[in-house]
Design a protein around this motif. Sequence first.
Motif, PDB file in Angstrom:
ATOM      1  N   LYS A 142      54.458  52.835  35.296  1.00 20.19           N
ATOM      2  CA  LYS A 142      54.369  51.377  35.143  1.00 20.19           C
ATOM      3  C   LYS A 142      55.717  50.793  34.734  1.00 20.19           C
ATOM      4  N   GLY A 183      37.560  35.016  38.155  1.00 20.16           N
ATOM      5  CA  GLY A 183      37.653  34.927  39.602  1.00 20.16           C
ATOM      6  C   GLY A 183      37.717  36.308  40.219  1.00 20.16           C
ATOM      7  N   THR A 205      46.337  46.892  39.248  1.00 24.49           N
ATOM      8  CA  THR A 205      46.203  48.315  38.917  1.00 24.49           C
ATOM      9  C   THR A 205      44.718  48.649  38.785  1.00 24.49           C
ATOM     10  N   LEU A 206      44.293  49.633  39.520  1.00 30.44           N
ATOM     11  CA  LEU A 206      42.902  50.110  39.504  1.00 30.44           C
ATOM     12  C   LEU A 206      41.918  48.972  39.798  1.00 30.44           C
TER      13      LEU A 206
HETATM   14  C1  SAM Z   1      38.965  49.708  36.426  1.00 28.73           C
HETATM   15  S1  SAM Z   1      39.147  48.095  35.824  1.00 28.73           S
HETATM   16  C2  SAM Z   1      40.924  47.944  35.779  1.00 28.73           C
HETATM   17  C3  SAM Z   1      41.407  46.878  34.854  1.00 28.73           C
HETATM   18  C4  SAM Z   1      42.930  46.782  34.713  1.00 28.73           C
HETATM   19  N1  SAM Z   1      43.525  46.315  35.920  1.00 28.73           N
HETATM   20  C5  SAM Z   1      43.505  48.105  34.300  1.00 28.73           C
HETATM   21  O1  SAM Z   1      44.432  48.598  34.953  1.00 28.73           O
HETATM   22  O2  SAM Z   1      43.043  48.660  33.294  1.00 28.73           O
HETATM   23  C6  SAM Z   1      38.704  47.100  37.220  1.00 28.73           C
HETATM   24  C7  SAM Z   1      38.782  45.628  36.913  1.00 28.73           C
HETATM   25  O3  SAM Z   1      38.555  44.887  38.114  1.00 28.73           O
HETATM   26  C8  SAM Z   1      37.669  43.831  37.827  1.00 28.73           C
HETATM   27  N2  SAM Z   1      37.021  43.467  39.100  1.00 28.73           N
HETATM   28  C9  SAM Z   1      35.853  43.930  39.627  1.00 28.73           C
HETATM   29  N3  SAM Z   1      35.626  43.348  40.812  1.00 28.73           N
HETATM   30  C10 SAM Z   1      36.667  42.504  41.043  1.00 28.73           C
HETATM   31  C11 SAM Z   1      37.003  41.610  42.101  1.00 28.73           C
HETATM   32  N4  SAM Z   1      36.233  41.481  43.177  1.00 28.73           N
HETATM   33  N5  SAM Z   1      38.144  40.896  41.989  1.00 28.73           N
HETATM   34  C12 SAM Z   1      38.945  41.025  40.898  1.00 28.73           C
HETATM   35  N6  SAM Z   1      38.683  41.859  39.879  1.00 28.73           N
HETATM   36  C13 SAM Z   1      37.563  42.588  39.951  1.00 28.73           C
HETATM   37  C14 SAM Z   1      36.745  44.362  36.753  1.00 28.73           C
HETATM   38  O4  SAM Z   1      36.131  43.335  36.021  1.00 28.73           O
HETATM   39  C15 SAM Z   1      37.718  45.170  35.917  1.00 28.73           C
HETATM   40  O5  SAM Z   1      38.335  44.399  34.927  1.00 28.73           O
END
Ligand code: SAM
Length: 294
Positions: A109, A177, A195-196
């Motif tokens: 990162k 959103g 990320t993820l």
């Molecule tokens: C595995 S977590 C990763 C969170 C953060 N980006 C990290 O690296 O720790 C996945 C995230 O994506 C969000 N998420 C799920 N569906 C989504 C969508 N359609 N658009 C944007 N975010 C979404 C979830 O609420 C969650 O916060």
Amino acid sequence: MQQQGAVALPPVARPGRGPSLTTTKPRRSCISAALPRLCRCGRRHFIGSSSATAFLPLLALPAPAASPVDPEVMLERVHPSRPEWYEKFYATAMDKFMKPYEAEIAEYKSKLFSQLVAAGKNILELGVGTGPNLKYYANADGVNIVGVDPNKHMEEYARAAAVSAGLPSSNFTFRRGVCEALPAEDNSMDAVVGTLVLCSVSDIEMALREIKRVLKPGGLYIFIEHVAAPDGSFLRFVQGAFNPLQQFVSDGCHLTRETGEIIREAGFSSLDLNTTCLSSAFILSPHVYGVACK
Ligand SMILES: C[S@@+](CC[C@H](N)C(=O)[O-])C[C@H]1O[C@@H](n2cnc3c(N)ncnc32)[C@H](O)[C@@H]1O
């Protein structure tokens, strides 16, 4: 840190110099043109097929319009609120259990996010979650970060992360959103970070179109995503077996998406894409990471 089969961390990448990877092969949106087959997004599409939609008009999603759909409408469509307890539980779990992973991914990162210093001030983070990336923006002076996430319980964690990263509260905005309809104007962002996240979206191609829409020409998309293990490997078998359970407990997260390939075919003007494996990621391995330039 690096494992067998992984490639070296890139020197600070120069997105403009990467190979041009525009594709001529048309890809069909998971939602809009789905056929009853297993797609690289990791799902079998029945609901999207025309015969099914005739019977399930309320479940079917429309073809993506050339212009973006209202973000509020799309949020309710692709990620309607989960039960309150579940959203809270997921936010708490992400906050508590990702620390060993964050420690291992930190070097990646730091290098990737260092490119934000030159990118510009307006940054949108997809699925910002509990805000583990916010500390990496602290070096980029005066940035305005919009963190988008459908889970409202992520906000308090993300705000706390922004404060401990030393970001002035006016420089971080949390917006409920989804990636499939980002709450941002066309050509407005210097960088989009995710990320993820693409593992969890309902329509990965729609999400990538949205990323390109909101980026300014020359803007950067910085990503780290877990992807399917190579076909035929034991890990890929395990991922296939656990995929339904993973989606159930982890808010729709897919273990078998070929996200790197889908990013490759999304039509960015340049792309620097690398692969690695992290011991703390277990079945969320391997990872792809890199920078794409609009
Ligand atoms: C595995 S977590 C990763 C969170 C953060 N980006 C990290 O690296 O720790 C996945 C995230 O994506 C969000 N998420 C799920 N569906 C989504 C969508 N359609 N658009 C944007 N975010 C979404 C979830 O609420 C969650 O916060």
